[in-house]
Design an enzyme around this catalytic site. Structure first.
Site, PDB file in Angstrom:
ATOM      1  N   ASP A 131       0.840  -1.198   0.000  1.00 26.99           N
ATOM      2  CA  ASP A 131       0.000   0.000   0.000  1.00 26.99           C
ATOM      3  C   ASP A 131       0.878   1.253   0.000  1.00 26.99           C
ATOM      4  O   ASP A 131       0.687   2.170   0.790  1.00 26.99           O
ATOM      5  CB  ASP A 131      -0.938  -0.037   1.229  1.00 26.99           C
ATOM      6  CG  ASP A 131      -1.962   1.090   1.229  1.00 26.99           C
ATOM      7  OD1 ASP A 131      -2.196   1.675   0.162  1.00 26.99           O
ATOM      8  OD2 ASP A 131      -2.519   1.372   2.303  1.00 26.99           O
ATOM      9  N   HIS A 174      -2.595   0.881  11.738  1.00 31.79           N
ATOM     10  CA  HIS A 174      -2.365  -0.533  11.436  1.00 31.79           C
ATOM     11  C   HIS A 174      -0.882  -0.800  11.226  1.00 31.79           C
ATOM     12  O   HIS A 174      -0.108   0.115  10.959  1.00 31.79           O
ATOM     13  CB  HIS A 174      -3.136  -0.949  10.175  1.00 31.79           C
ATOM     14  CG  HIS A 174      -3.035   0.083   9.073  1.00 31.79           C
ATOM     15  ND1 HIS A 174      -4.012   1.022   8.852  1.00 31.79           N
ATOM     16  CD2 HIS A 174      -2.065   0.355   8.176  1.00 31.79           C
ATOM     17  CE1 HIS A 174      -3.654   1.815   7.854  1.00 31.79           C
ATOM     18  NE2 HIS A 174      -2.467   1.428   7.421  1.00 31.79           N
ATOM     19  N   GLN A 242      -2.921  -5.524   6.336  1.00 33.81           N
ATOM     20  CA  GLN A 242      -2.738  -4.374   7.233  1.00 33.81           C
ATOM     21  C   GLN A 242      -3.623  -4.608   8.454  1.00 33.81           C
ATOM     22  O   GLN A 242      -4.840  -4.477   8.372  1.00 33.81           O
ATOM     23  CB  GLN A 242      -3.125  -3.068   6.524  1.00 33.81           C
ATOM     24  CG  GLN A 242      -2.084  -2.607   5.503  1.00 33.81           C
ATOM     25  CD  GLN A 242      -2.613  -1.531   4.558  1.00 33.81           C
ATOM     26  OE1 GLN A 242      -3.604  -1.752   3.861  1.00 33.81           O
ATOM     27  NE2 GLN A 242      -1.954  -0.390   4.508  1.00 33.81           N
ATOM     28  N   ARG A 272       2.839  12.997  10.028  1.00 32.41           N
ATOM     29  CA  ARG A 272       1.527  12.926   9.383  1.00 32.41           C
ATOM     30  C   ARG A 272       0.800  11.729   9.975  1.00 32.41           C
ATOM     31  O   ARG A 272       1.232  10.584   9.808  1.00 32.41           O
ATOM     32  CB  ARG A 272       1.717  12.753   7.871  1.00 32.41           C
ATOM     33  CG  ARG A 272       0.442  12.473   7.088  1.00 32.41           C
ATOM     34  CD  ARG A 272       0.819  12.173   5.652  1.00 32.41           C
ATOM     35  NE  ARG A 272      -0.305  11.884   4.783  1.00 32.41           N
ATOM     36  CZ  ARG A 272      -0.918  10.707   4.684  1.00 32.41           C
ATOM     37  NH1 ARG A 272      -0.545   9.692   5.429  1.00 32.41           N
ATOM     38  NH2 ARG A 272      -1.902  10.545   3.834  1.00 32.41           N
ATOM     39  N   ASP A 274      -1.373   9.146   9.846  1.00 29.56           N
ATOM     40  CA  ASP A 274      -2.052   8.464   8.749  1.00 29.56           C
ATOM     41  C   ASP A 274      -3.351   7.812   9.211  1.00 29.56           C
ATOM     42  O   ASP A 274      -3.393   7.142  10.248  1.00 29.56           O
ATOM     43  CB  ASP A 274      -1.113   7.375   8.185  1.00 29.56           C
ATOM     44  CG  ASP A 274      -1.772   6.587   7.085  1.00 29.56           C
ATOM     45  OD1 ASP A 274      -2.117   7.209   6.065  1.00 29.56           O
ATOM     46  OD2 ASP A 274      -1.966   5.361   7.247  1.00 29.56           O
ATOM     47  N   GLU A 316      -4.206  13.335   8.986  1.00 25.69           N
ATOM     48  CA  GLU A 316      -4.711  12.914   7.687  1.00 25.69           C
ATOM     49  C   GLU A 316      -6.076  12.296   7.928  1.00 25.69           C
ATOM     50  O   GLU A 316      -6.202  11.106   8.219  1.00 25.69           O
ATOM     51  CB  GLU A 316      -3.779  11.898   7.007  1.00 25.69           C
ATOM     52  CG  GLU A 316      -4.171  11.657   5.550  1.00 25.69           C
ATOM     53  CD  GLU A 316      -4.731  10.276   5.255  1.00 25.69           C
ATOM     54  OE1 GLU A 316      -5.254  10.067   4.150  1.00 25.69           O
ATOM     55  OE2 GLU A 316      -4.661   9.379   6.127  1.00 25.69           O
ATOM     56  N   HIS A 385      -0.879  11.836  -3.151  1.00 26.13           N
ATOM     57  CA  HIS A 385      -0.620  10.491  -3.680  1.00 26.13           C
ATOM     58  C   HIS A 385      -1.884   9.637  -3.745  1.00 26.13           C
ATOM     59  O   HIS A 385      -1.875   8.566  -4.326  1.00 26.13           O
ATOM     60  CB  HIS A 385       0.428   9.799  -2.809  1.00 26.13           C
ATOM     61  CG  HIS A 385      -0.132   9.455  -1.465  1.00 26.13           C
ATOM     62  ND1 HIS A 385      -0.421  10.408  -0.513  1.00 26.13           N
ATOM     63  CD2 HIS A 385      -0.509   8.271  -0.922  1.00 26.13           C
ATOM     64  CE1 HIS A 385      -0.937   9.819   0.548  1.00 26.13           C
ATOM     65  NE2 HIS A 385      -0.992   8.524   0.330  1.00 26.13           N
ATOM     66  N   ASP A 386      -2.957  10.100  -3.089  1.00 22.69           N
ATOM     67  CA  ASP A 386      -4.178   9.300  -3.061  1.00 22.69           C
ATOM     68  C   ASP A 386      -5.131   9.709  -4.175  1.00 22.69           C
ATOM     69  O   ASP A 386      -4.951  10.728  -4.837  1.00 22.69           O
ATOM     70  CB  ASP A 386      -4.858   9.436  -1.692  1.00 22.69           C
ATOM     71  CG  ASP A 386      -4.252   8.474  -0.673  1.00 22.69           C
ATOM     72  OD1 ASP A 386      -3.816   7.377  -1.080  1.00 22.69           O
ATOM     73  OD2 ASP A 386      -4.212   8.831   0.515  1.00 22.69           O
ATOM     74  N   ARG A 510      -3.837   4.165  -8.243  1.00 26.08           N
ATOM     75  CA  ARG A 510      -3.274   5.411  -7.699  1.00 26.08           C
ATOM     76  C   ARG A 510      -1.833   5.595  -8.174  1.00 26.08           C
ATOM     77  O   ARG A 510      -1.302   6.691  -8.164  1.00 26.08           O
ATOM     78  CB  ARG A 510      -3.322   5.401  -6.166  1.00 26.08           C
ATOM     79  CG  ARG A 510      -4.735   5.502  -5.610  1.00 26.08           C
ATOM     80  CD  ARG A 510      -4.749   5.415  -4.098  1.00 26.08           C
ATOM     81  NE  ARG A 510      -4.264   4.121  -3.624  1.00 26.08           N
ATOM     82  CZ  ARG A 510      -4.108   3.802  -2.343  1.00 26.08           C
ATOM     83  NH1 ARG A 510      -4.391   4.686  -1.401  1.00 26.08           N
ATOM     84  NH2 ARG A 510      -3.668   2.612  -1.990  1.00 26.08           N
TER      85      ARG A 510
HETATM   86  C1  GLC Z   1      -3.942   6.845   4.081  1.00 26.51           C
HETATM   87  C2  GLC Z   1      -2.949   6.920   2.946  1.00 26.51           C
HETATM   88  C3  GLC Z   1      -3.331   5.935   1.890  1.00 26.51           C
HETATM   89  C4  GLC Z   1      -3.361   4.551   2.498  1.00 26.51           C
HETATM   90  C5  GLC Z   1      -4.234   4.512   3.759  1.00 26.51           C
HETATM   91  C6  GLC Z   1      -4.005   3.275   4.555  1.00 26.51           C
HETATM   92  O1  GLC Z   1      -5.214   7.206   3.686  1.00 26.51           O
HETATM   93  O2  GLC Z   1      -2.888   8.222   2.437  1.00 26.51           O
HETATM   94  O3  GLC Z   1      -2.435   5.983   0.816  1.00 26.51           O
HETATM   95  O4  GLC Z   1      -3.864   3.667   1.556  1.00 26.51           O
HETATM   96  O5  GLC Z   1      -3.937   5.573   4.623  1.00 26.51           O
HETATM   97  O6  GLC Z   1      -2.762   3.330   5.220  1.00 26.51           O
END
Ligand code: GLC
Length: 633
Positions: A131, A174, A242, A272, A274, A316, A385-386, A510
């Site tokens: 991922d 995770h 994950q 960040r 996540d 995020e 990146h998403d 992506r």
């Molecule tokens: C966040 C990341 C994304 C990832 C997800 C799971 O949203 O930006 O790229 O798939 O977390 O870790």
């Protein structure tokens, strides 16, 4: 609750450092205890005491130059909100090859005006699919091909020397199924089984599933995975490999508190957080945005405030507008949770206004946000990146006469290039057949029409598309906040359709917008007439003008004015010393505005051109033209 005594914990440290630590502890102890109480009511004080020990141990290891940075940040606590701040997000391998390689590219970043660098996940991921690195196998090691922990420390130091703050991901919802904790859990070790959400049968998973939304419905349906070895259903919100951590368990909190400070001691200046919205699970809910998420964030940040206050947190949380504000703190958490958060709604509204050629929804949606705490900052961005998820609120849509679902469908069609006349070239990501949701992948340049224009060879069309991209970035750079430039956007990089040549990426489109940095093309940024030069110099100009405008300091709120002409976006920012009115024509046709819509005097100048074009008559705007009118107060 008495504040613990630090004597003993910091024996041998310079007396003034002990005094500094003790001062911070006194200041933050109540925030630590109340944060913990919000998530661990039964263990709060005992946890706080243990966390002070963790903070002290890490403070002892904090290098002198970083202790000095802590003091510098105390003297300028809003450093990350200055209008001169510019973020850049990229992958280590795709940008510089290795961490050392990134260090060799600091001149490029400096030339662009970058002061903040987010390197995408680089701690050791599981082998194969990971991922994009968001499945971490070892948080204390760097991905082998990128370098070592020493390289990471060196890079942080190099960047700091050039005024660039390093940001890394803290993947805390995770871990990879191959992480030592998960391995121990599978081996039957109860201590580590308690780090995860494991269920002997489907009873509870089924009950949770009733209210859980799907994150990756295409490739990883459901939120639980059966693991033979663990003989349990494991909570796996994202991919099967994950494993969601059990943040109800104080031990998980201790692990991450220690990790946060370890990363801070390497010189990481921003973490960040996540997928932070998913951290805390509650039956009968979507298991996102639970109140405990904010309590946990407060407690974790407080630990950092005590031992390494140069570190800031960025949330995020890609959630709907109604859920976003609490990530910067509302009510009792005001100013105590994340310092920054992605302004996901702004990003969606920019794409929406450009597709619809209409700014009314933008205006309704953005004005609905409550003022954020003055100590906090939005991260504005156009691409990351998403994928882009169409987080349009139904009530916002209804308030301007739109049907939310129909508008989301329109946006997905438009950016997938399926809508008549659309020149966007996006790919549909994770279509959800149940809800009809379709997210979109693609680079800014491909989504905005540059790819389509290049394919026709029509110079006039290309010029319009470039202007449109610059307009979108003008909104992002002129909204106030810490703007994040996504690697390649400064050169107008197109979709990389060969992403599926890598079998580990093939089922995740992506990667179409995660291209390798083409350094030969980057050279063309100085060559007049090239696409790269047009985009680069346009963005560079916006960045440079922005850096000198006090009205763009991040604590100032933006008010979106009723534009009267829906084709024009009008944003007002009133700073103590300067008023700024940014005017944007979001269409490919000329537009005009009644003069009274722009609430500045005729002496106001356009900071982008240094002209003073305002008269008593209407204001005329060329296709996709932007004006930043400023006036000193
Ligand atoms: C966040 C990341 C994304 C990832 C997800 C799971 O949203 O930006 O790229 O798939 O977390 O870790």
């Amino acid at each position: 609750m008495t504040v613990p005594d630090v004597r003993g914990l910091l024996d041998g440290e310079p007396p003034h450092d002990q005094a500094v630590f003790a001062t911070r502890l006194r200041r933050y102890w109540p925030d630590l205890v109340t944060g913990l109480t919000g998530a661990y009511p039964e263990h709060a004080v005992e946890m706080a005491e243990r966390l002070v020990e963790i903070a002290a141990e890490n403070f002892r290891r904090r290098p002198t130059d970083l202790r000095l940075l802590d003091l510098q940040r105390h003297a300028d606590p809003q450093w990350f909100g200055h209008q001169s701040m510019l973020g850049y997000a990229t992958y280590t391998d795709l940008f510089g090859g290795t961490l050392r390689g990134v260090g060799e590219k600091v001149d490029y970043l400096g030339e662009l005006g970058v002061t903040y660098l987010h390197l995408m996940p680089l701690l050791r991921p599981r082998p194969g699919q990971s991922d994009g690195g968001y499945a971490v196998m070892d948080y204390r090691a760097v991905r082998e091909d990128l370098g070592t922990v020493d390289d990471l420390r060196d890079l942080a130091t190099t960047l700091r020397g050039r005024g660039i703050s390093l940001t890394l991901d803290l993947v805390l919802n995770h871990v990879a199924a191959e992480h030592a904790w998960a391995v121990a859990a599978r081996g039957g070790d109860q201590r580590y089984r308690d780090y995860f959400h494991l269920f002997a049968d489907r009873t509870l998973p089924d009950a949770y599933e009733r209210s859980l939304p799907e994150v990756f419905p295409d490739t990883a349906p459901g939120s639980f995975t059966y693991d033979e070895e663990a003989a349990a259903w494991v909570w796996t919100t994202f991919n099967a490999w994950q494993w969601d951590l059990n943040w109800h368990n104080p031990e998980v909190f201790y692990e991450f508190a220690d990790l946060v400070l370890w990363l801070a001691n390497l010189g990481v200046e921003c973490l960040r957080l996540d997928a932070i919205a998913f951290l805390y699970k509650r039956m009968g809910t979507a298991c996102q945005n639970q109140p405990e998420v904010h309590a946990i964030t407060q407690a974790l940040r407080t630990v950092a405030r005590i031992a390494a206050p140069a570190l800031v947190f960025k949330a995020e949380a890609i959630v709907g507008p109604a859920d976003l504000a609490p990530y910067l703190g509302v009510g009792k958490h005001t100013g105590k949770v994340s310092d920054m958060a992605y302004q996901n709604s702004l990003m969606v509204q920019v794409w929406s206004a450009l597709a619809a050629k209409d700014t009314r929804l933008f205006c309704a949606a953005m004005n609905r946000f409550p003022a954020k705490p003055v100590t906090t900052v939005w991260n504005t961005y156009l691409r990351c990146h998403d994928d882009i998820g169409w987080a349009i609120d139904d009530a916002d849509a209804a308030s301007v006469g739109l049907d939310g679902a129909a508008h989301r469908r329109f946006l997905a069609d438009f950016y997938a290039g399926l809508y008549p006349m659309s020149d966007a070239r996006g790919l549909v990501f994770q279509e959800n057949l149940e809800t009809g949701d379709r997210r979109i992948s693609g680079t800014a340049a491909s989504l905005i029409g540059i790819e389509a224009a290049l394919a026709t060879g029509d110079e006039a069309r290309l010029e319009v598309a470039v202007r449109k991209l610059l307009l979108a970035y003008a909104v992002v750079l002129g909204y106030g906040g810490l703007p994040l430039l996504y690697m390649g956007d400064e050169l107008g990089l197109l979709n990389a359709y060969d992403f599926d040549a890598d079998p580990d990426h093939a089922d995740d489109n992506r990667w179409v917008h995660r291209p390798q940095m083409p350094w030969d093309r980057a050279e063309r940024r100085h060559q007049e007439g090239t696409l790269e030069h047009r985009v680069y110099s346009g963005i560079r100009h916006l960045v440079a003008v922005r850096a000198a405008l006090p009205a763009l300091e991040a604590s100032v709120e933006t008010e979106v004015l009723d534009p009267v002409n829906p084709a024009v976006l009008v944003c007002l920012r009133r700073a103590p010393t300067q008023t700024m009115v940014a005017v944007h024509n979001v269409t490919a046709e000329p537009q005009s505005l009644p003069r009274w819509v722009v609430p500045v005097g005729s002496w106001a100048w356009d900071a982008l051109t240094e002209e003073t074009p305002l008269t008593d008559g209407p204001l005329h705007l060329r296709p996709y033209e932007v004006r930043w009118f400023v006036q000193e107060v």
